[in-house]
Write a protein that holds these residues in place. Structure first.
Motif, PDB file in Angstrom:
ATOM      1  N   PHE A 349       0.725  -1.433   0.074  1.00  0.00           N
ATOM      2  CA  PHE A 349      -0.065  -0.039   0.038  1.00  0.00           C
ATOM      3  C   PHE A 349       0.839   1.453  -0.017  1.00  0.00           C
ATOM      4  CE2 PHE A 349      -1.979   3.375   2.470  1.00  0.00           C
ATOM      5  CZ  PHE A 349      -3.013   3.552   1.770  1.00  0.00           C
ATOM      6  N   TYR A 350       1.768   1.444   0.879  1.00  0.00           N
ATOM      7  CA  TYR A 350       2.608   2.488   0.926  1.00  0.00           C
ATOM      8  C   TYR A 350       3.419   2.712  -0.345  1.00  0.00           C
ATOM      9  CZ  TYR A 350       1.160   3.314   5.782  1.00  0.00           C
ATOM     10  OH  TYR A 350       0.529   3.686   6.894  1.00  0.00           O
ATOM     11  N   GLN A 351       4.223   1.505  -0.618  1.00  0.00           N
ATOM     12  CA  GLN A 351       5.021   1.609  -1.829  1.00  0.00           C
ATOM     13  C   GLN A 351       4.222   2.095  -3.145  1.00  0.00           C
ATOM     14  OE1 GLN A 351       6.187  -2.558  -1.898  1.00  0.00           O
ATOM     15  NE2 GLN A 351       8.145  -2.031  -0.942  1.00  0.00           N
ATOM     16  N   ASP A 352       2.823   1.665  -3.263  1.00  0.00           N
ATOM     17  CA  ASP A 352       2.151   2.327  -4.625  1.00  0.00           C
ATOM     18  C   ASP A 352       1.446   3.580  -4.228  1.00  0.00           C
ATOM     19  OD1 ASP A 352       3.178   0.011  -5.467  1.00  0.00           O
ATOM     20  OD2 ASP A 352       1.397  -1.169  -5.353  1.00  0.00           O
ATOM     21  N   LEU A 353       1.608   4.361  -3.008  1.00  0.00           N
ATOM     22  CA  LEU A 353       0.905   5.511  -2.940  1.00  0.00           C
ATOM     23  C   LEU A 353       0.993   6.471  -4.063  1.00  0.00           C
ATOM     24  CD1 LEU A 353       1.225   6.453   0.778  1.00  0.00           C
ATOM     25  CD2 LEU A 353      -0.784   6.249  -0.334  1.00  0.00           C
ATOM     26  N   PRO A 354       0.188   6.994  -4.612  1.00  0.00           N
ATOM     27  CA  PRO A 354       0.321   7.941  -5.857  1.00  0.00           C
ATOM     28  C   PRO A 354       0.928   9.335  -5.454  1.00  0.00           C
ATOM     29  CG  PRO A 354      -2.095   7.755  -5.125  1.00  0.00           C
ATOM     30  CD  PRO A 354      -1.342   6.508  -4.178  1.00  0.00           C
ATOM     31  N   VAL A 355       1.854   9.840  -5.927  1.00  0.00           N
ATOM     32  CA  VAL A 355       2.343  11.084  -5.845  1.00  0.00           C
ATOM     33  C   VAL A 355       1.380  12.232  -5.770  1.00  0.00           C
ATOM     34  CG1 VAL A 355       4.251  12.718  -6.120  1.00  0.00           C
ATOM     35  CG2 VAL A 355       4.667  10.243  -5.981  1.00  0.00           C
ATOM     36  N   THR A 356       1.138  13.080  -4.795  1.00  0.00           N
ATOM     37  CA  THR A 356       0.595  14.247  -5.151  1.00  0.00           C
ATOM     38  C   THR A 356       1.105  15.600  -4.984  1.00  0.00           C
ATOM     39  OG1 THR A 356      -1.453  15.561  -4.269  1.00  0.00           O
ATOM     40  CG2 THR A 356      -0.304  14.412  -2.773  1.00  0.00           C
ATOM     41  N   ASP A 357       0.842  16.500  -5.815  1.00  0.00           N
ATOM     42  CA  ASP A 357       1.524  17.919  -5.744  1.00  0.00           C
ATOM     43  C   ASP A 357       0.876  18.905  -5.079  1.00  0.00           C
ATOM     44  OD1 ASP A 357      -0.426  18.326  -7.562  1.00  0.00           O
ATOM     45  OD2 ASP A 357       0.868  18.868  -9.008  1.00  0.00           O
ATOM     46  N   ARG A 358      -0.190  18.618  -4.334  1.00  0.00           N
ATOM     47  CA  ARG A 358      -1.066  19.683  -3.554  1.00  0.00           C
ATOM     48  C   ARG A 358      -1.223  18.914  -2.156  1.00  0.00           C
ATOM     49  NH1 ARG A 358      -4.118  24.059  -5.549  1.00  0.00           N
ATOM     50  NH2 ARG A 358      -5.583  23.304  -4.068  1.00  0.00           N
ATOM     51  N   ARG A 359      -1.099  19.904  -1.150  1.00  0.00           N
ATOM     52  CA  ARG A 359      -1.579  19.725   0.053  1.00  0.00           C
ATOM     53  C   ARG A 359      -2.919  19.820   0.515  1.00  0.00           C
ATOM     54  NH1 ARG A 359       1.775  20.776   3.992  1.00  0.00           N
ATOM     55  NH2 ARG A 359       3.659  20.678   2.599  1.00  0.00           N
ATOM     56  N   PRO A 360      -3.539  19.453   1.394  1.00  0.00           N
ATOM     57  CA  PRO A 360      -4.928  19.825   1.845  1.00  0.00           C
ATOM     58  C   PRO A 360      -4.749  21.384   2.159  1.00  0.00           C
ATOM     59  CG  PRO A 360      -4.627  17.993   2.828  1.00  0.00           C
ATOM     60  CD  PRO A 360      -3.148  18.248   2.245  1.00  0.00           C
ATOM     61  N   ALA A 361      -5.894  22.169   2.091  1.00  0.00           N
ATOM     62  CA  ALA A 361      -5.867  23.521   2.246  1.00  0.00           C
ATOM     63  C   ALA A 361      -5.895  24.046   3.685  1.00  0.00           C
ATOM     64  CB  ALA A 361      -7.118  24.136   1.705  1.00  0.00           C
ATOM     65  N   TYR A 362      -6.404  22.936   4.540  1.00  0.00           N
ATOM     66  CA  TYR A 362      -6.353  23.477   5.862  1.00  0.00           C
ATOM     67  C   TYR A 362      -6.738  21.879   6.635  1.00  0.00           C
ATOM     68  CZ  TYR A 362     -11.168  24.283   4.439  1.00  0.00           C
ATOM     69  OH  TYR A 362     -12.543  24.275   3.579  1.00  0.00           O
ATOM     70  N   ALA A 363      -6.576  21.986   8.070  1.00  0.00           N
ATOM     71  CA  ALA A 363      -6.767  20.841   8.516  1.00  0.00           C
ATOM     72  C   ALA A 363      -7.832  21.013   9.735  1.00  0.00           C
ATOM     73  CB  ALA A 363      -5.574  20.367   9.499  1.00  0.00           C
ATOM     74  N   ASP A 364      -8.591  21.939   9.985  1.00  0.00           N
ATOM     75  CA  ASP A 364      -9.491  22.167  10.886  1.00  0.00           C
ATOM     76  C   ASP A 364     -10.234  23.621  10.711  1.00  0.00           C
ATOM     77  OD1 ASP A 364     -11.442  21.753  12.826  1.00  0.00           O
ATOM     78  OD2 ASP A 364      -9.924  22.091  14.537  1.00  0.00           O
ATOM     79  N   VAL A 365     -11.722  23.620  11.025  1.00  0.00           N
ATOM     80  CA  VAL A 365     -12.377  24.964  10.992  1.00  0.00           C
ATOM     81  C   VAL A 365     -13.051  25.183  12.092  1.00  0.00           C
ATOM     82  CG1 VAL A 365     -14.282  26.154   9.840  1.00  0.00           C
ATOM     83  CG2 VAL A 365     -12.833  24.637   8.396  1.00  0.00           C
ATOM     84  N   LYS A 366     -12.770  26.366  12.755  1.00  0.00           N
ATOM     85  CA  LYS A 366     -13.480  26.910  13.839  1.00  0.00           C
ATOM     86  C   LYS A 366     -14.097  28.257  13.665  1.00  0.00           C
ATOM     87  CE  LYS A 366     -11.678  23.672  16.616  1.00  0.00           C
ATOM     88  NZ  LYS A 366     -12.275  22.492  17.128  1.00  0.00           N
ATOM     89  N   VAL A 367     -15.360  28.457  14.531  1.00  0.00           N
ATOM     90  CA  VAL A 367     -15.953  29.658  14.521  1.00  0.00           C
ATOM     91  C   VAL A 367     -16.112  30.377  15.739  1.00  0.00           C
ATOM     92  CG1 VAL A 367     -17.903  30.806  13.655  1.00  0.00           C
ATOM     93  CG2 VAL A 367     -17.331  28.903  12.237  1.00  0.00           C
ATOM     94  N   ASP A 368     -15.130  31.410  15.917  1.00  0.00           N
ATOM     95  CA  ASP A 368     -15.378  32.225  17.481  1.00  0.00           C
ATOM     96  C   ASP A 368     -16.496  32.730  17.629  1.00  0.00           C
ATOM     97  OD1 ASP A 368     -15.400  34.722  16.415  1.00  0.00           O
ATOM     98  OD2 ASP A 368     -12.990  34.769  16.556  1.00  0.00           O
ATOM     99  N   PRO A 369     -17.112  33.063  18.789  1.00  0.00           N
ATOM    100  CA  PRO A 369     -18.317  33.896  19.164  1.00  0.00           C
ATOM    101  C   PRO A 369     -18.390  35.041  18.521  1.00  0.00           C
ATOM    102  CG  PRO A 369     -17.222  33.226  21.092  1.00  0.00           C
ATOM    103  CD  PRO A 369     -16.169  32.978  20.187  1.00  0.00           C
TER     104      PRO A 369
END
Length: 440
Positions: A349-369
């Motif tokens: 699985f790890y050996q065959d992981l496809p290469v990507t040239d973009r990272r996720p835009a963010y890793a969490d979303v919070k809204v404050d008061p």
């Protein structure tokens, strides 16, 4: 001037599901209190909103934020942050309080913290997943009580996956889809189950208070057996439900993008789905009767009404998300450090992981008061530690700038003048902490 044009309304807008009302076991008819702010905070909020809603371009320069209409949906796009170095908000690097160091005994030992909320008078509530308890603390950090515990009975949990508050009432979501309410007096108000389609294995992942007593819940469907086709990236959409405070009705109001996995078909013909080191995820937040969805494909967040109708799209077009081949290979190599210790299926699985040239835009979303939207940067496990700079969109959707969050802190809640999060020390021990937030 608003320009009317036709364009796609977003990745979620076209997939809103029809409403369906389902009847369930009811709770005592008690409306959960709204989240309120002290009166002395209002002048500060006025200044924050005033700054956020003013002009954002220097004299003689094109504005960095534009607002237009597209098929009845407001599109807010920012090409540059509004803040200068003097304007930026700041989180103090040293905590005001560390619950792990504020006392001794089991009440101050934490494992798998699933949520942390500040209640009235500064008291704190922590969802400790390791013991399936909701723990309550004074503003000074003294342990007051523990609610719940392991089990299937009323007020007990098998696996806490979601936690929020409505004023001083607490809302807990179990992986089974069961929702539990505790009142301000710590009394169990009742429980009910979110209905799931028959024959589907599901995981519940998010619960958020809408601010009017109603809650929003996300459910996710696990990848089923019998995948057909070759290896591929897949995202299984999640369900989005609005639930009234008595549990009498559950409305299906849309879908989320779900998490991204790599479905690998190995040399023996078997299929295995696993997380990609740069796989995207979906995020749900709620504030003042609105639902905020993110799919982490682009620097973009969609805002829906409580009925699931798209209202706004907030964007930072052109935000850099490029991923170098070297950075990708470092993540792959980290997983292959001990190839002899990996099962053949995982190794392939790890050996065959496809290469990507973009990272996720963010890793969490919070809204404050105040309605400001905070986006956590995506950092892969082996990309190094250090402070994280979250990007902030104002209540009007304009890009304000970045706020540095202390290193190794998993943010649980952002208030008007505080940040709650869990810090992991060098021994991987969890420390729920309170930090001071300054809004200039």
């Amino acid at each position: 001037m608003h320009v009317h044009e036709v364009e796609p309304i977003g990745r979620f807008g076209h997939r809103v599901l029809p409403h369906r009302i389902l009847r369930h076991r009811t709770l005592p008819h008690r409306v959960l209190p709204h989240r309120t702010l002290p009166h002395h905070v209002l002048p500060a909020l006025f200044l924050i909103f005033g700054a956020a809603c003013g002009g954002d371009g220097r004299q003689g320069e094109a504005p960095s934020t534009t607002v237009r209409d597209s098929a009845g949906i407001e599109i807010v796009e920012s090409t540059a942050p509004r803040w200068s170095d003097l304007d930026a908000w700041r989180v103090e690097p040293e905590p005001l309080l560390d619950l792990g160091a504020a006392g001794t005994g089991p009440g101050h030992e934490f494992f798998r913290v699933r949520g942390m909320r500040r209640l009235s008078a500064g008291s704190l509530a922590v969802a400790n997943g390791g013991s399936n308890e909701i723990r309550l603390y004074t503003a000074e950090g003294s342990h007051i009580a523990s609610l719940g515990g392991e089990g299937d009975g009323p007020g007990e949990f098998r696996a806490i996956v979601g936690f929020d508050n409505a004023g001083d009432s607490l809302i807990v979501l179990d992986a089974s889809g069961r929702v539990t309410f505790f009142g301000p007096d710590q009394a169990l108000l009742g429980t009910f189950n979110v209905p799931l389609p028959s024959g589907v294995i599901a995981e519940s992942n998010a619960v958020a208070h809408l601010g009017n007593g109603e809650i929003v819940i996300e459910t996710r469907i696990r990848f089923m057996m019998g995948h057909e086709g070759g290896s591929a990236f897949l995202r299984q959409p999640g369900g989005l439900f609005r639930v009234d405070p008595a549990g009498e009705s559950v409305d299906s109001i849309g879908v989320t993008a779900g998490n991204e996995v790599f479905m690998h078909v190995n040399s023996g013909g078997g299929a295995f789905a696993g997380p990609h080191p740069f796989g995207r995820d979906a995020f749900v937040a709620a504030h003042a009767g609105r639902v905020f969805l993110g799919d982490a494909v682009d620097m973009q967040v969609e805002e829906l009404t409580a009925d699931g109708v798209p209202a706004r799209i907030l964007r930072i077009p052109g935000y850099p998300l490029e991923l170098s081949a070297d950075a990708f290979e470092r993540e792959r190599d980290a997983r292959l450090q001990d190839p002899d210790g990996l099962p053949p299926m995982i190794l392939e699985f790890y050996q065959d992981l496809p290469v990507t040239d973009r990272r996720p835009a963010y890793a969490d979303v919070k809204v404050d008061p105040t309605g400001a939207i905070w986006l956590r940067p995506f950092v892969a496990p082996n990309e190094g530690g250090g402070p994280e700079t979250w990007q902030v969109l104002g209540p009007d959707g304009a890009w304000l700038g970045g706020v540095e969050i202390p290193a190794d802190l998993s943010v649980m809640e952002i208030g008007v003048d505080y940040v709650l999060g869990v810090y992991r020390d060098e021994l991987d021990v969890e420390h729920p902490r309170v930090f001071r937030l300054h809004r200039n």
